[in-house]
Each structure stands twice: as C-alpha cells, then as structure tokens.
Design a protein around this motif. Structure first.
Motif, PDB file in Angstrom:
ATOM      1  N   LEU A 178       0.791  -1.236   0.077  1.00 35.11           N
ATOM      2  CA  LEU A 178      -0.009  -0.126  -0.091  1.00 35.11           C
ATOM      3  C   LEU A 178       1.034   1.209   0.131  1.00 35.11           C
ATOM      4  O   LEU A 178       0.671   2.087  -0.734  1.00 35.11           O
ATOM      5  CB  LEU A 178      -0.984   0.049   1.340  1.00 35.11           C
ATOM      6  N   THR A 179       1.935   1.349   0.397  1.00 33.97           N
ATOM      7  CA  THR A 179       2.847   2.271   0.828  1.00 33.97           C
ATOM      8  C   THR A 179       3.568   2.691  -0.679  1.00 33.97           C
ATOM      9  O   THR A 179       3.573   3.837  -1.079  1.00 33.97           O
ATOM     10  CB  THR A 179       3.848   2.220   1.830  1.00 33.97           C
ATOM     11  N   ALA A 180       3.859   1.533  -1.280  1.00 35.56           N
ATOM     12  CA  ALA A 180       4.495   1.587  -2.606  1.00 35.56           C
ATOM     13  C   ALA A 180       3.517   2.308  -3.742  1.00 35.56           C
ATOM     14  O   ALA A 180       3.585   3.196  -4.389  1.00 35.56           O
ATOM     15  CB  ALA A 180       4.957   0.138  -3.062  1.00 35.56           C
ATOM     16  N   LEU A 181       2.092   1.847  -3.561  1.00 34.42           N
ATOM     17  CA  LEU A 181       1.221   2.371  -4.442  1.00 34.42           C
ATOM     18  C   LEU A 181       0.738   3.845  -3.816  1.00 34.42           C
ATOM     19  O   LEU A 181       0.640   4.602  -5.000  1.00 34.42           O
ATOM     20  CB  LEU A 181      -0.292   1.667  -4.108  1.00 34.42           C
ATOM     21  N   ALA A 182       0.968   4.269  -2.727  1.00 33.13           N
ATOM     22  CA  ALA A 182       0.921   5.389  -2.107  1.00 33.13           C
ATOM     23  C   ALA A 182       1.963   6.588  -2.897  1.00 33.13           C
ATOM     24  O   ALA A 182       1.639   7.467  -3.460  1.00 33.13           O
ATOM     25  CB  ALA A 182       0.837   5.783  -0.844  1.00 33.13           C
ATOM     26  N   VAL A 183       3.228   5.954  -3.111  1.00 29.20           N
ATOM     27  CA  VAL A 183       4.339   6.709  -3.867  1.00 29.20           C
ATOM     28  C   VAL A 183       3.858   7.036  -5.298  1.00 29.20           C
ATOM     29  O   VAL A 183       3.784   8.298  -5.722  1.00 29.20           O
ATOM     30  CB  VAL A 183       5.336   5.689  -3.791  1.00 29.20           C
ATOM     31  N   ARG A 184       3.177   6.203  -5.949  1.00 29.96           N
ATOM     32  CA  ARG A 184       2.739   6.367  -7.185  1.00 29.96           C
ATOM     33  C   ARG A 184       1.807   7.248  -7.328  1.00 29.96           C
ATOM     34  O   ARG A 184       1.508   8.502  -7.995  1.00 29.96           O
ATOM     35  CB  ARG A 184       2.543   5.072  -8.088  1.00 29.96           C
ATOM     36  N   LEU A 185       0.717   7.157  -6.491  1.00 33.61           N
ATOM     37  CA  LEU A 185      -0.621   7.841  -6.492  1.00 33.61           C
ATOM     38  C   LEU A 185      -0.284   9.461  -6.088  1.00 33.61           C
ATOM     39  O   LEU A 185      -0.659  10.466  -6.874  1.00 33.61           O
ATOM     40  CB  LEU A 185      -1.707   7.502  -5.539  1.00 33.61           C
ATOM     41  N   ARG A 186       0.768   9.528  -5.422  1.00 34.01           N
ATOM     42  CA  ARG A 186       1.184  11.001  -4.933  1.00 34.01           C
ATOM     43  C   ARG A 186       1.885  11.722  -5.956  1.00 34.01           C
ATOM     44  O   ARG A 186       1.581  12.634  -6.281  1.00 34.01           O
ATOM     45  CB  ARG A 186       2.224  10.996  -3.664  1.00 34.01           C
ATOM     46  N   TRP A 187       2.784  10.741  -6.796  1.00 32.20           N
ATOM     47  CA  TRP A 187       3.253  11.531  -7.772  1.00 32.20           C
ATOM     48  C   TRP A 187       2.296  11.853  -8.889  1.00 32.20           C
ATOM     49  O   TRP A 187       2.524  12.966  -9.409  1.00 32.20           O
ATOM     50  CB  TRP A 187       4.417  10.352  -8.314  1.00 32.20           C
ATOM     51  N   GLU A 188       1.547  10.957  -9.240  1.00 30.52           N
ATOM     52  CA  GLU A 188       0.318  11.072 -10.278  1.00 30.52           C
ATOM     53  C   GLU A 188      -0.098  12.406  -9.826  1.00 30.52           C
ATOM     54  O   GLU A 188      -0.531  13.435 -10.856  1.00 30.52           O
ATOM     55  CB  GLU A 188      -0.517   9.963 -10.407  1.00 30.52           C
ATOM     56  N   MET A 189      -0.778  12.439  -8.732  1.00 29.41           N
ATOM     57  CA  MET A 189      -1.711  13.687  -8.281  1.00 29.41           C
ATOM     58  C   MET A 189      -0.652  15.017  -8.414  1.00 29.41           C
ATOM     59  O   MET A 189      -1.159  16.010  -8.698  1.00 29.41           O
ATOM     60  CB  MET A 189      -1.959  13.353  -6.640  1.00 29.41           C
ATOM     61  N   ARG A 190       0.268  14.852  -8.055  1.00 30.33           N
ATOM     62  CA  ARG A 190       1.224  16.268  -8.143  1.00 30.33           C
ATOM     63  C   ARG A 190       1.470  16.440  -9.649  1.00 30.33           C
ATOM     64  O   ARG A 190       1.554  17.862  -9.890  1.00 30.33           O
ATOM     65  CB  ARG A 190       2.737  16.182  -7.406  1.00 30.33           C
TER      66      ARG A 190
END
Length: 316
Positions: free
Chosen positions: A265-277
């Motif tokens: 879940l933490t790894a997916l959060a890294v991607r989601l945060r990057w995509e969001m920014r």
C-alpha cells in the motif's frame, strides 16, 4: 524491402527452440516500417511466428505490410479498417497465435538480431514462475541515431540495478521497465486473459496484474532500439484531455485491490502521490482529486497531499 526475395529464416524446430510469436502492431509507421520488419527478418532465432497487424493506418503502411507478407508467406497479415487500439489489436493476434512466448512489437521500434534468442535462453534458465523477461534498450531518434540507453550506465554497470524476481512493489511504485523490450510467457497472458481492452494503454495494467503472481527477470543486454519521435510522445500529458489518465486511475483501482500488506500500500501511495502532483502542476484538478481519493484508501495521506487536494477542490 530492398531484396524482394529476402525471406524469414527457416529451420527445423527442436525441443530447445520453443515457438515465439511476434505481434507487429502498426499505426501510421510507414517511415519506420521497413527497418522494423527487416529487424524481424534479421533474427538469429529460427522458431518464429509473425503476425502483422495494421490498426487503420492512413499512410502507406498497409501497402508495405502487404509487400512483406507476400515475400514471407508464413507471416499472417491483418489490415483493420479502423484503429482498434493497442490492447484489442494485440489481443486479436495473441488469441490466434501458438507461441510459448510472445513479443508485442510496435513497428516504429527495432529488434536487434539476437533479441529473441537471448530472451528465450534466459527463460530456459529460469524457473516456470517467471512470466516476463525484459532488458535495456537504445533510444533512437527519427533518423535512427542513438540518443541514450533506457537505463543509466556507469563504469560500475547499471545504477541502480533494475528489479528482478518479485517486482510487484517496484511496478506499483515507479515506471522502470522499457515496454518494447518485454518477452511474455504465454501462460502469463492466458492467466490474465490478455490485455484489458477497456484501457487506452496496456503496459502499466499488464505489469501490475502480471507481477502479482509472476516473477520478472531483467536481462542485462541491449535487445531493442526504441524510437523517440513526436508522434510517439503525448503532447497532452496530465492535461484534462490526456487519454491515458482514466486508464491509469482504473489500473490503480485494480492495484489497490491486489495489495496484501502495508508495504505494498505504501508503494502504491508513492505512485498515486506522484500522479496527483503532476495533475495539479498542469491544472488538471478533476484527475488530481481522483488520485487523492485512491491515496486516502492506502492510509498514507500526508499534510501536503491534503493541501493539494484542498487546492484542487477550490480551483476545480
């Protein structure tokens, strides 16, 4: 094709030479098509099954493909009158194919002569749990001039070393695989039902679904020349009109359902945060909030994430 009599290599198939299917997908690649198809003919590996698929090209691609198919009668040619999209175009050929391994080959790229032989040899050294072999690539321009390698090479080798084995966390977290270099095990595609034809693009979704149950292997060779040209680059990346983003969000939904532990879940959060920014950076607040909604479900929201979501609501 300069030599009209040039034929694909022929050889008796032995037990050590499993059949490999190359699905050559074309859409308006006429300027690069002969170089791509000649690179299939130049393969040193004998046991090839070739599908030529034109996805509704409006240039001279269908004529060139027809010329090569006529010179190589074992090659199978399909000319679609409309662009079915990458996923459906590939799937139609894959479902007709017989290869134990498959290559999804965009015909603006180039296969180096040892590509198939090297990757089959790698698969034969690996356990049956490995579903994908990928490698390094040369990036080339419209004139086929070398630009750089996909991975950064130093005197000490590749830095950092690309992931092998269980790469599920890695593919959730970041892009690192050069898509054109992949050879896929048929059993892997069969398990997934091929590409998801509801999506605009194929690779991220394939990596996530395949890596959940299959291992990936990095082959430290340059096997492919990947072409960079304006037609291949999205000029709408992360804007509201970017056709990739809805598919990225849908794939992240799938990934969320596949995660089994906090590390994933933490790894997916890294991607989601990057995509969001990236979406916030380009003023795409609708997609920003969609990524934020997924980020909240990973239980990894930070203060800056919350601020960006609040900004997106105000601006949107």
């Amino acid at each position: 094709m300069e030599d009209k009599e040039k034929k694909a290599p022929q050889s008796d198939l032995g037990a050590s030479a499993p059949l490999v299917t190359i699905v050559a997908l074309c859409h308006n690649h006429a300027p690069f098509l002969r170089e791509a198809l000649d690179s299939i003919l130049a393969q040193t590996y004998p046991a090839l099954e070739v599908f030529l698929v034109d996805n509704g090209s409006s240039d001279a691609s269908p004529q060139i493909l027809g010329e090569y198919a006529a010179a190589n009668p074992s090659w199978k040619l399909t000319l679609h009158t409309q662009n079915l999209g990458l996923c459906a175009g590939f799937n139609q050929a894959y479902r007709q194919s017989r290869g134990a391994f498959l290559i999804d080959f965009a015909t603006d790229d180039v296969l180096l002569p040892e590509r198939v032989a090297q990757q089959v040899a790698a698969f034969q050294r690996l356990p049956a749990s490995y579903g994908v072999v990928y490698s390094d690539a040369e990036l080339i321009d419209e004139q086929s001039r070398f630009m750089r390698h996909h991975f950064r090479r130093t005197a000490k080798g590749l830095q950092p070393r690309p992931a092998s084995g269980d790469v599920f966390v890695d593919v959730l977290e970041r892009y690192f695989i050069s898509t054109p270099t992949m050879m896929m095990r048929r059993a892997t595609l069969d398990e997934l039902g091929g590409y998801d034809e509801t999506l605009y693009y194929e690779d991220f979704d394939f990596w996530v679904r395949a890596a959940r149950n299959w291992h990936f292997h990095f082959l430290d060779e340059v096997t492919t020349r990947k072409r960079k040209h304006p037609q291949a680059m999205s000029r709408t990346a992360y804007l509201p009109s970017d056709p990739h983003l809805d598919s990225t969000i849908r794939t992240c939904h799938k990934a969320l359902g596949l995660c089994k532990n906090p590390r994933e879940l933490t790894a997916l959060a890294v991607r989601l945060r990057w995509e969001m920014r990236q979406t916030v950076r380009w003023g795409n607040y609708r997609h920003s909030l969609a990524f934020y909604a997924l980020l909240r479900q990973t239980n990894n929201v930070g203060f800056l994430d919350w601020l960006l979501a609040r900004w997106s609501r105000l601006r949107g």
